[in-house]
Design an enzyme around this catalytic site. Sequence first.
Site, PDB file in Angstrom:
ATOM      1  N   CYS A  44       9.640 -10.849   6.552  1.00  0.00           N
ATOM      2  CA  CYS A  44       9.237  -9.591   6.804  1.00  0.00           C
ATOM      3  C   CYS A  44       7.863  -9.613   7.749  1.00  0.00           C
ATOM      4  O   CYS A  44       6.980 -10.358   7.030  1.00  0.00           O
ATOM      5  CB  CYS A  44       9.063  -8.601   5.624  1.00  0.00           C
ATOM      6  SG  CYS A  44       8.363  -7.107   6.216  1.00  0.00           S
ATOM      7  N   CYS A  56       0.719  -1.182  -0.012  1.00  0.00           N
ATOM      8  CA  CYS A  56       0.121  -0.010  -0.044  1.00  0.00           C
ATOM      9  C   CYS A  56       0.791   1.383   0.042  1.00  0.00           C
ATOM     10  O   CYS A  56       1.788   1.286   0.446  1.00  0.00           O
ATOM     11  CB  CYS A  56      -1.017  -0.069   1.055  1.00  0.00           C
ATOM     12  SG  CYS A  56      -1.758  -1.563   1.279  1.00  0.00           S
TER      13      CYS A  56
HETATM   14  S1  SF4 Z   1      11.884  -6.756   7.697  1.00  0.00           S
HETATM   15 FE1  SF4 Z   1      12.818  -5.851   5.643  1.00  0.00          FE
HETATM   16  S2  SF4 Z   1      11.434  -5.512   4.318  1.00  0.00           S
HETATM   17 FE2  SF4 Z   1      10.555  -5.697   6.457  1.00  0.00          FE
HETATM   18  S3  SF4 Z   1      10.231  -3.490   7.231  1.00  0.00           S
HETATM   19 FE3  SF4 Z   1      12.192  -4.551   7.874  1.00  0.00          FE
HETATM   20  S4  SF4 Z   1      13.688  -3.818   6.271  1.00  0.00           S
HETATM   21 FE4  SF4 Z   1      11.629  -3.521   5.591  1.00  0.00          FE
END
Ligand code: SF4
Length: 482
Positions: free
Chosen positions: A395, A7
């Site tokens: 993620c 989004c």
């Molecule tokens: S885990 Fe990786 S893709 Fe997910 S918010 Fe954190 S940096 Fe971004």
Amino acid sequence: MRPREKCGVFGAYRTEGDVFPVLYWGMLAQNHRGHHSHGFATCSGGIEAYTRLGLIPAERAPGGEGPRVLPGRVGVANVRYATSGSSGEESLRCDAMPIQVQGASRGVAISFNGNIVNVRELQERVGADAGSSDTHALAQIILQTLEAGGGLKDAARACMEGIDGSYSIVGVTDDGTLFAFKDPVGVKPLCYGSGGGVHAFSSESVGLDINGLEHVRELIPGELMTVDDSGVTEEQVVPWRRQAFCAFEFAYFARPDSRFNGKYVYQARMDFGRALARSFKDSVNRCDVCIGIPETANDAAYGFHEESGLPWDRATRRHRFVTQRAFISKADERADIIRRKVNLLGDRVQGRYLAVVDDSIVRGDTTRGTVGRFRDAGAKEVHLFITFPRIVGPCFYGIDMATYGELIGAHMSPEEIAEHVGADSVNYLGVDEYVRETGMPRGKLCLGCVTGEYPTPLANRLSRGMRERLRRGDSEKGRIYE
Ligand code: SF4
């Protein structure tokens, strides 16, 4: 498969005149953040909203299929990828945003970017349907707080104190107040701009630029901003200890002409390319030409070319009108999409030793297809230079890479990945180098998927639990936060 963002949001308040054109252009500039659906909500005496599947249509689309213009001086808009809830057509329609909820005495519409880790707990708390998206639960929290006589600060606090995850939210209430807030670690982007009697909030600064608005600043984690006829207010709802801005925004999601923390994304990408050329001199010395995978790696390829001295050849071209709208799950379909999207100039590749610059490797199937096409076109060697460090974990914050099993970097070394995708070498930018070139302090970035250390406690617990199950040989069950 390319990772999907969940989004883009935009909201605007206009002191005079209809706000819809501002919403339309601000959201259109960010359609890259979501292709599954789009929608608008405005307030003019009451809230009126609509959502549709697919991309935002052209302003004057043939056959009268253009956007339906809504009345009012204040409103919000959204573009969405489905990474939470189901991706069937019925669910896509149901979860398309803005989400509008109406109670006995109050109404609100919200546009949301992020992902809620404890969504089940939240749905139970507010009585939301377990099959719906996390946004429905959030909208209910806000509505229930307002109906109980609380203000927007109370509603934002109810979200911030009860939710683990990432969220940047813009919304409009039925009394014509525009509001925007960020989670207490600030994973998702959200900036504020103004000019000419317009105040606006946007995921990326390009949504402000296209409307001729001045980019004032990024919202602070845990901050609430509101705009109504009495002006703009800024309130820190909960104290924030650290910021954890998604590091992947720089490499992949954002448009190159957007700015984060005062640095243009294209500049960060050029610096990633330069750092790759400095870090892997042995691989660079084997190559005689540098090629970028469009569009996101083009700037990095240019920086790589400048630093390495290798000629830069634009031997790959993206089809401007091929866009991916469907939710694609089968590997053979993904390969077809990639082939259609990026064309190869075969005679620029034949007999050459390629330095191919790309932004990331997630599952490896896209990369293997790309390397195969270079080989088929007669490349002697293919060396991959990847700007985003090796992705070693899921993620939990709204990017569609949710399990260890699907991530090639979680269970293979760069050498094994090179063998798997058919490349001569795979060279990832290191985490420290990547952080340095973003221009942001390490302590202000989320690096969960490349370090395994997540900025919120529940995400860390989920990650530990998933790894423990894998060690026991249990299979993963898809997105465990759903
Ligand atoms: S885990 Fe990786 S893709 Fe997910 S918010 Fe954190 S940096 Fe971004």
